[in-house]
Each structure stands twice: as structure tokens, then as C-alpha cells.
Design an enzyme around this catalytic site. Structure first.
Site, PDB file in Angstrom:
ATOM      1  N   SER A  12       0.824  -1.206   0.000  1.00  0.00           N
ATOM      2  CA  SER A  12       0.000   0.000   0.000  1.00  0.00           C
ATOM      3  C   SER A  12       0.862   1.262   0.000  1.00  0.00           C
ATOM      4  O   SER A  12       2.031   1.237   0.371  1.00  0.00           O
ATOM      5  CB  SER A  12      -0.933  -0.002   1.204  1.00  0.00           C
ATOM      6  OG  SER A  12      -0.226  -0.339   2.370  1.00  0.00           O
ATOM      7  N   THR A 143       7.653 -13.815   6.746  1.00  0.00           N
ATOM      8  CA  THR A 143       7.887 -13.061   7.984  1.00  0.00           C
ATOM      9  C   THR A 143       6.581 -12.842   8.750  1.00  0.00           C
ATOM     10  O   THR A 143       6.204 -11.701   9.034  1.00  0.00           O
ATOM     11  CB  THR A 143       8.521 -11.682   7.663  1.00  0.00           C
ATOM     12  OG1 THR A 143       7.694 -11.035   6.678  1.00  0.00           O
ATOM     13  CG2 THR A 143       9.930 -11.795   7.156  1.00  0.00           C
ATOM     14  N   GLY A 255       6.236  -3.783  11.015  1.00  0.00           N
ATOM     15  CA  GLY A 255       6.376  -5.062  10.322  1.00  0.00           C
ATOM     16  C   GLY A 255       6.801  -4.879   8.871  1.00  0.00           C
ATOM     17  O   GLY A 255       7.599  -5.669   8.346  1.00  0.00           O
ATOM     18  N   ASP A 256       6.283  -3.842   8.238  1.00  0.00           N
ATOM     19  CA  ASP A 256       6.626  -3.586   6.832  1.00  0.00           C
ATOM     20  C   ASP A 256       8.099  -3.198   6.697  1.00  0.00           C
ATOM     21  O   ASP A 256       8.792  -3.629   5.779  1.00  0.00           O
ATOM     22  CB  ASP A 256       5.734  -2.475   6.267  1.00  0.00           C
ATOM     23  CG  ASP A 256       4.257  -2.767   6.489  1.00  0.00           C
ATOM     24  OD1 ASP A 256       3.875  -3.954   6.471  1.00  0.00           O
ATOM     25  OD2 ASP A 256       3.477  -1.814   6.703  1.00  0.00           O
TER      26      ASP A 256
END
Lengths: 368, 368
Positions: A12, A143, A255-256
């Protein structure tokens, strides 16, 4: 074309702030990768603000853009990174692409971050779960956080035996060579089985009110499937584990950023192997953990430097009465990614010892 | 919020390659700016390939995203950068935003790149020209090429007197404080009026077939309006000029990269002034020119390192018969932006002396 230095990242886009491609692209570029960026949405900001404007790239539009890349010979990258994709139809398009690139290039390094939820809450359409499961056999590295591992494997991660079962499922049943569990809150039995250094890190420490740390410690676990000749039923993979002190409050995009950094530091097949007991995966995970933690701590210190009304603490009741409280908190807590340039370029320079990944000797022997 | 280190950039997005926001964002981030990125299109690649897929952000969608930013208090940046906007309706939305931010923050640094065309060809809708003209009085810096100066002022830039007239129009009639003419092919009379060092740079040089240079030299001209008390009818601004040897062939995104770097190096009002005879604008222009030229030269060398079939030369006839020729050339000639990290971080280290901006003494006295 230097294909191993070229990444296609499908995630995104937010105009302001750092989640999805906005958290992934700059670090990858800084570390020398040409990143081709396909945006699955264009939103003004991330959803944590409680309100946003923008548009989604629907499945047809996504397929069309990928076709445009294909027609112009621009799908020759050596690495693929996929994260949050809104909705099953768009995810199917991404899955088709991953399968095509995987079939075309056996050396493709595909980091699949199966973004589905966290903390026992799922935040994608339930139809996405089987699509991700089906896609696992194309992935080089995944992940997931602990909740996503549970969604993918159906195993509740509450004991060393459960951890074994989940990793065996991901490696053997689903064929994933490299698994990073990005966060895991250890139960007592998991703690008891840890290497002593890591177990020591879990001791509750007195935390002063000015410390960036919340007081609890999470685990990072990474596991690389052993090659066929060395692999046995009772010894499936090389497992490393690290500890990460949790920082107070919630930050979006962590996390990204982590996934992008794991991919960035994962070496191409032709690179010399790291010194034992490190593996390519454990080193990449250590670097990623170290950079992320340094950026989180510097973000925490930045937040503390703001006037008090600009950084209201999390309080769902007060937030409900005053939407601006939440917006102010989100604005204040955007990752200090740009200012963290040196933490990205020089992981492990934070000096806090965070980001060590310790071999989990005997992981497969215990309770086996 | 460090507003002067925060940029809002509104331009196009290509998934692969470096034009628009893809040429602007990384350099700005590398130089320490938090860049909020609004994409006016999402295309697979730039239009030079001859074919592309993707979608435009229409005027309503653009307005909605900007409203989302506004509602969440995210329009507090100290710098605004606008480039190519497809179509008059979307451009009107951008113009409204620029006016609003300009009215709200008198210290806003707005770099307006009036992207309309090049080499006597206009490539936006003709209705865009008056919108840009109207918007000039909000701009802090504009970076037109010579053709765009002609479109904005109606003056043909073929003599020193015409250059004076155009700059007077932009500075006085349109109220632009800082003008950079990013490229200008000097006529004989302009050449004759140049400072001797720059005139010397224009001497045709024997160019070997292996040189990156095409043989001709262009000018970069920058002009900062004098403050009211020093300004006279015959002395409107401080003008600097530099020379840039043109590199063989065409590269896309060069103007977008240049504008972003001029904005990045333009100091905030509180910064100490540069040493004379530099001005804040001439220094920013010199740094931008130097980095761009270093990246172009390294891109040229990269192209030369490719197998011959991967870098077909420009030949419109052959291109017409074989669309793949053009696509291969475009792929090969994407800017080496990521690999140019050090050229961006350390402008002027190229060592070629390119990027000097020399005071054009007596610019306003001649023929006045």
C-alpha cells in the site's frame, strides 16, 4: 540488468507517514536496491488515524499495471516483496504474479509477508487466508508474526513442541525454505527451553518511567530448512532466536519496515556464506531487528520531545470522545525513518546489543 | 513538527523507472526531508516507452486525498513541490492547494516546476498554460526550461534583451522571487554577453566517440529578485549562469530530479547566507546541476556497458518498424539514481567543475 539488486515491491501507499511501500522503499533504496513500486492503494494516511481518504487499486487495475510491466520487459527482477494487499481478488492477482516469476526464475528471492492480523485479531477478508497458504510454496522467506503463524498452520504457539510443529508444517508441508517469526511472546515452557542468554534477557527488569521500554520482551525466531541430505524427521532446520525489548505504545509500519530490511540483508545465492554460527537468514534477521529497534527508540525519544498535548497516550475511551486525540497520537508516532538513515546503513551500531540472533541449539532434539 | 524538513510533492508515479515523484522522492529523502507523496498517476512506466498501463488520479480523487491530509492535520509542511499534473482539472486542484498553503504560511517554500513542454513542443493541454501563469505569484522558485519560459512570458529567448524582458516579466509582473531556467541554448548574441569563463565553456570541442558528451553546451541561468530598496528598473535581480555539457541521447526524468534537488538545497529562511558572490539560489542550482550531471554521466557509462542489442540508438524510422527497439533503449537509459547516492549526498565531488554558477555581472546594465 543487475537483477539481484532489483526488487518489485507490491504494497500500500500512504501519502503521509510510513507503512507499506512507504516503509519499505526508502530503506531498500538506501541499501542499494532499484525498487519497482506497485501501490495497491493510495490513501492520505494509514488507517490507525481513524479516518482517511483515497482510492484502492482494484484487481483489474493491478493486473493491468503488471501486464504493462511485463510487456515492456520490466518483470526481470531478482527479488519480490509483497505485503498487505486489500481483499482477495487483488491478492489473487499478486499470487498469480508470484507464481509466474517463481516459475520463470528459480533463483527469485520472494519475501512474502502474509499480512493478515495481529494479537488474535484478523484484519483481512477471511478468504485471504487460504490464498496465502496456497502461495507459501513460492516463497523464499516469510515473515509472519505469531498470530499469522497460527493462522497459516492451525497450531497454537504455546510450547516448544508447538513451535516445532508449526515450523515443520511451514518448512515441510508448505515448502518454505526460510521462516522468520517476527514477534512471539514466550510462554513459560517456551522460555524454559530457550538458550540461557536469551532466557536471561526475559527477566523482568525495573523500568523507569522515562525509559523507552514497556518492560516486556518478545522473541524473534528464524529458521532455515536444512538441505535434504542433512535433514531428518527430528532435525528439520537451523533455528536462531533473539530477544527484543518492547517499546512503549504502538507504532504503525514496523512489520513492513522489518520485512523490507530482512529482504535487503538476505544475500544473493552467489554471496559467500556468513561465519558460523550465523546463517544468511539469521544475519539478515539480526540486521533488520537492530535497525528497526534503533528507529523505534529514536521515534520514542522524538515523541517525548513534543509538547504534551501533541502526544496523547492510548486511551480508547478518551479517543472515542475526541477523535483528534487519536489523530495527534498517530501523527506524533510516525516512524522516524528518514532521520534513521544511519541506523539503516549501519545496522548493529545502536550499541545496545539488540539484534543478536543466537543459535537455538537442540531446538529439534527437545521433546522430539 | 519540523516543518522546513517536510515536503509535499505532487507528481506522477511510475512503478518502474525514475520520473516525477520517483525521481524526486529518493533524493529528497536522502538529503533528510520527510516527503509526503501524492501521486497524480500510477503508470507501469514513463510514456517514453511508447506503451504503458495504469490509472490517473482524477481531479475529484486528488481533492479528496488532499482533504484527507487536511482533516488529519497533515498539511503543515514548510515546502511544496509540484511537477507534471495531467490535465487542467487536476491542475486546478493543485493550484487551489498551493494558494491555500501559501496564504496560510508566508514562509512556505513552493517550488513550482511548470511542466508544459520542451524543444518547442507542448505536451500538456493548452488550458494548463493560463493556470500556471495565474499560479506563479504563489511560487517561491520556478524551474522552467527555455520553452516553458517562452510559454509563460510570450518572450522568445533569442537575445540578452529578451532574457531581461522574460526575467522582468516573471519577477515583476508575476511576482516570482526566484527563477531557474534549467536549460537554454545560447544564441550568438546571448553568448557574446556571457561572462568570459562561461563563454569559454561554449567553444566547440573535439568530442571523441567514446565521450559521454554530445558536443554542445547548454546554459543554466538563475535569478533572484533584489529586495525592494535595492531594486531599480534597470537592476531587477541577481543573475548567475552556468554551463552544462549536453550528454548524448535523451534521458527521462532529468528535469524532475533537478527541481527536487534545487528545492532540497534551497536553504530555509533562518539559515546563514552563503558566501558572496553565491546566493542561496545560485548555490542550490550549482549543487543540483552537479548531482544531475554526475548521475547522467554514470548512466551514460552504464548504458555503454550493456550488450549492444540492449541499447539501440535513437532512430525514429527503425523505432517505428520495431517497437521493442524503443522499449529496450528506454529500459537501458533509466537514470542511475539509486547507484548515484553519493553524487546526491556530496554534490560537487564529481571533480569536473560542472555545476559552477558564475555571477553574470552587468546582466541588467547591458542594452538596458
Amino acid at each position: 540488468m543487475d537483477t539481484h539488486n532489483r526488487v518489485l515491491s507490491i504494497q500500500s501507499h500512504v501519502c503521509s507517514g510510513y507503512v507499506g511501500n512507504r516503509a519499505a522503499t526508502f530503506p531498500l533504496q538506501l541499501l542499494g536496491y532499484d525498487v519497482d513500486v506497485v501501490n495497491t492503494v493510495q490513501f492520505s494516511n494509514h488507517s490507525g488515524y481513524g479516518r482517511l481518504k483515497g482510492t484502492r487499486t482494484d484487481a483489474d487495475q493491478l493486473a493491468s499495471i503488471l501486464q504493462g510491466l511485463e510487456e515492456n520487459g520490466l518483470l526481470r527482477m531478482g527479488r519480490l516483496l509483497t505485503g498487505y494487499v486489500p481483499g482477495a481478488p487483488a491478492l489473487m492477482v499478486v499470487a498469480d504474479l508470484a507464481r509466474k516469476l517463481h516459475a520463470r526464475n528459480p533463483e527469485l528471492i520472494y519475501l512474502l509477508d502474509p499480512v493478515m492480523g495481529d494479537d488474535n485479531k484478523i484484519y483481512v477478508a477471511p478468504e485471504c487466508v487460504p490464498i496465502y497458504k496456497d502461495l507459501l510454496d513460492c516463497a523464499t522467506i516469510i515473515t509472519p508474526n505469531w498470530f499469522e503463524v497460527e493462522l497459516l498452520t492451525g497450531v497454537k504457539l504455546d510450547s516448544p513442541a508447538a513451535l516445532q510443529e508449526a515450523l515443520r508444517s511451514l518448512h515441510i508441508q508448505h515448502g518454505v525454505p526460510h521462516v522468520v517469526i517476527s514477534s512471539l511472546l514466550p510462554t513459560a515452557s517456551v522460555s524454559a527451553a530457550l538458550p540461557p542468554t536469551i532466557r536471561g534477557d526475559l527477566q523482568p527488569n525495573g523500568v523507569s518511567p522515562t525509559s523507552p521500554y514497556a518492560g516486556d520482551t518478545q522473541l524473534v525466531v528464524c529458521s532455515s530448512l536444512l538441505p535434504e541430505p542433512e535433514r531428518t524427521v527430528g532435525n528439520v532446520s537451523v533455528v536462531h532466536v533473539g530477544s527484543v525489548k518492547r517499546i512503549r505504545g504502538y507504532f504503525s509500519g514496523v512489520g513492513d519496515l522489518f520485512s523490507a530490511l530482512v529482504l535487503a540483508h538476505f544475500p544473493s545465492p552467489s554471496s559467500p556464506p556468513p561465519q558460523e554460527p550465523d546463517t544468511p537468514l539469521s544475519r539478515a534477521t539480526a540486521f533488520a531487528t537492530s535497525s528497526v529497534q534503533a528507529i523505534l527508540i529514536s521515534t520514542h525519544h522524538y515523541v517525548q520531545s513534543l509538547p504534551e498535548q501533541e502526544r496523547p497516550e492510548t486511551d480508547p475511551e478518551l479517543d472515542l470522545r475526541d477523535a483528534e486525540r487519536r489523530v495527534r497520537r498517530m501523527r506524533a508516532r510516525e516512524l522516524r525513518l528518514i532521520q534513521g538513515r544511519d541506523y539503516i546503513l549501519n545496522p548493529g551500531q545502536g550499541g545496545k546489543g539488540e539484534g543478536r540472533m543466537i543459535p537455538w541449539e537442540g531446538f529439534w532434539a527437545q521433546h522430539a
